[in-house]
Structure formats: structure tokens, C-alpha cells
Design a protein around this motif. Structure first.
Motif, short mmCIF file in Angstrom:
data_model
loop_
_atom_site.label_atom_id
_atom_site.label_comp_id
_atom_site.label_asym_id
_atom_site.label_seq_id
_atom_site.Cartn_x
_atom_site.Cartn_y
_atom_site.Cartn_z
N LEU A 236 -7.66 -6.86 3.20
CA LEU A 236 -8.71 -6.66 2.19
C LEU A 236 -9.87 -7.61 2.41
N GLN B 238 -1.93 0.51 0.58
CA GLN B 238 -3.08 -0.09 1.26
C GLN B 238 -4.35 0.64 0.89
N TRP C 266 -5.83 -0.96 -1.99
CA TRP C 266 -6.64 -2.12 -1.65
C TRP C 266 -8.06 -1.68 -1.29
N HIS D 18 -7.99 -2.47 7.38
CA HIS D 18 -6.81 -2.11 6.58
C HIS D 18 -5.65 -1.67 7.46
N THR E 155 -2.87 -4.59 -6.48
CA THR E 155 -3.86 -5.40 -5.76
C THR E 155 -4.06 -6.74 -6.46
#
Length: 470
Positions: free
Chosen positions: A74, A303, A306, A292, A51
Motif C-alpha cells: 500500500l 489486497q 488496500w 500491490h 486495511t
């Protein structure tokens, strides 16, 4: 009618958004924390690398024209969660639950990291593409196609659409209107009109325009607010250790527990901290999954990382800075609450400019929340339209009408007393959280398998790379 609605809501609210639901959200976090062996801690380096580490690289992933990048997903999710709760909510938590509420806010965040991780993994696994090539996802999709319950999916989507107008719009626009009026004397009607026009211009561009706006204003507003907070802590640095002592001592006041009255105070701190933590990071509601799920990525687990980062920034970083500023400046002794309490802390260093800074921060934070929630409501509406042939044929018109209505509601939000709206929003949160948590619990095995498969693949890739190097 309002009296009848208030009576019904007063009966539903404790059932749908009381201790049982809050405990279920924490239990979900505990479940994935144990089943994935404290992933948020043991793999902290990995999710930070995937991230924050990726943001430092020159090459940043981009969307494909129809969808958005993981970073834009995000910032859109953060736009929905970073809002007035980070300023007003933290101050109210301290007033109602004392410094100990901040500790329980941290607890809810650490566990919430895994709840939102699980939601995001499921959201990407069960998302679908529409005819235009856009990814459509959210709790309603894994409720229908994963859990096999269209009824719960409809309840979630309906509650989400309604909540987008309440918590996602009216509550936020009301905060903007009142803060600008109290600080700069701007009439709420003027504020509502300007915000409504700007909001409509952004919303009509769809998720691509929303993402482009949020990826610019979310980092900028967060950094500016955090820098101001760090300056305050730099001035009052001697008080920081005492502030942490206050937080932990208040959270574990064993003498208070034995004394009865103090035990009630400790329970109040727990409930306030946990509920405010969930309110600000939205872990367990299933709302941020929709942002997302729009990301152009092939790895659900990445993901999901994130999502972990989202909760970390929102609650562990931003909320903590706000709380420490209030405690270190002894602003709680002023007898103020909410935005006024946070403003008092900032005034101690910045003077009148500090109050203006809080008003501007609330404006940008609330506006970002409105952008995020407008997309959540739109996703839920698209899902509901897809259930009917008639509605699906007119889905584009329904979405355009929703965007205009969402912008128009801002005018009401800036001027009305919203106590009932806030109470109803808590009930709608429960209508979203309960179906979402049912799916998360029953589909937990899929999240565990996806995560273990991903970690195994990455381990093999790392092993292959090291063998080539030797």
C-alpha cells in the motif's frame, strides 16, 4: 526534432487522453460499482477493518524476505500516487475548473475505488513468481495471460517504462528543484545531485528497500501535511460550510448550463476535476497494480481493499484537505496558481513557515512518487526482458542499468522546462490506460466471481464462529 515530437504528440494526446478515455475510466468504475452492488459503500466497514483496522493491531503481516507485506505494498502504491498532484494538482484544478472541480474529483475517486479494486484483484490472480521467489505482476500479466493479448501487454509495458522517466521522475524532480529554489534559494543542480544520489542508494536495494523507505516516509509525510491542513481549517472553521456550498453550487450550476457560457464552465469543471482525480490516484492506469502484486498475501480481494483504501486516502482525504484550505482562506483571490496558491493558503496561518512547509511537503511527496514509479518502470522492464531469451539472460544487468539511468535523469528534470514532457506523459498515460481498461472490461466477470466467492467464504466463517460461541 523537438518540434516534430511536439506536433505528433499534439495529434495523439486528444485521442489517447481526452474525454473518451476519461469516460471509459469512469464507466469501468460504474460497471464494478453496479455489478458488486456499491461494494465501496456497502462494505465500507469490511475494507476499513481489513486495511486501517489491521494497522491498529499489534501483529502486522510481514513479507517473506523476497516479497513485501500488504501494508508495504500500500505505501509503495501510495508513494506512486501521493505526489505533487495532491498539492499543485488540486490548486490548478481550482484555478482552471473552479470549486466545482473538487466535486467531480470526488466522483472520480468514488468510482476509481472500484476500478483500482478490479485492477488489483486481476493483478494478484495473474501474477507469477520468478526464480528468486519474487512475485511479478501488473496489467501486462493479465493482458497476456488473462486477455490473451501479448501485443497490448507490450504496449502497456513500453509506455510504463517511458512514463516512469517522464511523469515518474523528471516532472517530480522538476517540482522539487523549483520549489526548493523559490523558497530556500537552493540551486537546482545541487538539488538534482543530492536527490539522484539518495535515489540511487534506495533503488539499488530493490523492492524490499523501496518498501522499507516508503512505509516510513509515506505515513509520516501524510500525517504532518494533514495535521498542518487541519490546523488551518481549525482557524478558519467558520468558512468550511461556505466552502462546501461553493463546491456543490459550482458543480451543479444549472443556470450556467442554460446560459451557454456557464455550461461550458461546468463542463470545464467536470473535465478538470475528473482528469486531476485520475492523475492523482492513478485508478484506471494499471500502474499501482505492480506494487500491490508484490504483496505476500493469498487473498486477491483483500489486497483489492488496500487499493480502495489507497484512493480514499489519496483523493478523498489529502486532496480534500488541500482544497478546503485554499477555499477557506480565500487564497484564490490572490490570483496565484499551482504550488504558489497552496503556499498562500498555508501562509495565512503559518506565515513564512507555511511556504517552507509546502516546499518541504512537495519535496517529500515528489520523492516518494519517484520511488513508486521507479518500481513500476522496473516491473515493466522485467516483463519486456522476459519476452526474449537474450534479454532474459541479461535481465539483471538491464534492471541495474535502468536504476542508474532513472537516478541520473533526476539531474535533467531539476533544470529543464518540462511542458513538452508533461504533454507526452498525458499521451503515455493513455497508452497505459486504454489496454488496461480493455482487459478490465473483458475480465470483469472474473473480478465479480472472485469477490462473491470471498464474501461467501467470509460469511460462512463468520457463521461458523457465531455457532461455536453459542
Amino acid at each position: 526534432m523537438a518540434a516534430g515530437l511536439e506536433w505528433v504528440n499534439s495529434w495523439l494526446q486528444p485521442v489517447l487522453w481526452g474525454w473518451p478515455v476519461l469516460c471509459l475510466i469512469l464507466l469501468a468504475g460504474l460497471l464494478f460499482t453496479f455489478r458488486l452492488k456499491f461494494f465501496q459503500v456497502t462494505h465500507c466497514g469490511l475494507w476499513m477493518k481489513k486495511t486501517m483496522g489491521s494497522l491498529l493491531c499489534r501483529k502486522k503481516a510481514a513479507g517473506d524476505g523476497c516479497n513485501i507485506s500488504p501494508f508495504q505494498a500500500l505505501t509503495t502504491a501510495l508513494a506512486g500516487s501521493i505526489g505533487t498532484g495532491n498539492i499543485v494538482g488540486v490548486a490548478t484544478a481550482l484555478t482552471l475548473g473552479g470549486p466545482g472541480a473538487i466535486f467531480w474529483m470526488w466522483v472520480s475517486a468514488v468510482l476509481g475505488m472500484m476500478t483500482i479494486f478490479a485492477e488489483t484483484v486481476l493483478g494478484l490472480k495473474y501474477r507469477q513468481k520468478d526464480k528468486q521467489g519474487r512475485w511479478l505482476g501488473g496489467a501486462m500479466y493479465y493482458l497476456q495471460h488473462g486477455l490473451g493479448s501479448k501485443g497490448l501487454a507490450v504496449i502497456f509495458a513500453g509506455a510504463c517504462v517511458l512514463a516512469s522517466f517522464g511523469m515518474g521522475n523528471m516532472a517530480q524532480s522538476n517540482s522539487i528543484g523549483s520549489s526548493l529554489q523559490n523558497t530556500f534559494g537552493v540551486p537546482p543542480l545541487l538539488t538534482g545531485g543530492i536527490v539522484a544520489v539518495v535515489l540511487a542508494l534506495v533503488l539499488m536495494g530493490g523492492i524490499q528497500r523501496i518498501a522499507k523507505v516508503t512505509e516510513k516516509i509515506v505515513p509520516a509525510m501524510s500525517i504532518c501535511y494533514l495535521l498542518a491542513g487541519l490546523i488551518i481549517l481549525g482557524v478558519f472553521w467558520r468558512n468550511i460550510p461556505a466552502a462546501f456550498v461553493q463546491i456543490f453550487a459550482s458543480a451543479f450550476d444549472l443556470r450556467g448550463v442554460l446560459g451557454g457560457v456557464g455550461g461550458y464552465g461546468m463542463l470545464t469543471a467536470m473535465r478538470t476535476g475528473i482528469s486531476r482525480g485520475i492523475f492523482t490516484n492513478e485508478a484506471g492506469l494499471g500502474s499501482s497494480v505492480m506494487a500491490h502484486a508484490a504483496a505476500e498475501t493469498k487473498e486477491p480481494v483483500e489486497q483489492g481493499m488496500w487499493g480502495i483504501f489507497q484512493v480514499f486516502i489519496d483523493t478523498i482525504v489529502v486532496c480534500t484537505i488541500t482544497a478546503l484550505c485554499i477555499l477557506c482562506t480565500n487564497a484564490m483571490g490572490s490570483g496565484l496558481d499551482g504550488a504558489a496558491l497552496s503556499a498562500a493558503a498555508f501562509r495565512s496561518v503559518f506565515g513564512k513557515f507555511g511556504q517552507g512547509l509546502i516546499a518541504v511537503s512537495i519535496t517529500f511527496f515528489a520523492f516518494a512518487t519517484m520511488l513508486g514509479w521507479s518500481y513500476y518502470g522496473e516491473c515493466a522492464l522485467r516483463y519486456l526482458c522476459g519476452l526474449s531469451r537474450f534479454l532474459s539472460r541479461h535481465g539483471k544487468g538491464a534492471v541495474s542499468l535502468y536504476r542508474l539511468a532513472f537516478a541520473a535523469v533526476t539531474l535533467l528534470g531539476c533544470q529543464l522546462e518540462l511542458r513538452l514532457v508533461w504533454d507526452i506523459c498525458d499521451t503515455l498515460n493513455g497508452c497505459m490506460a486504454i489496454p488496461n481498461l480493455i482487459a478490465v472490461f473483458f475480465l470483469s466477470g472474473e473480478v465479480v466471481r472472485e469477490t462473491q466467492s470471498y464474501l461467501k467464504r467470509k460469511q460462512m466463517e463468520s457463521f461458523g464462529t457465531s455457532r461455536k460461541q453459542t
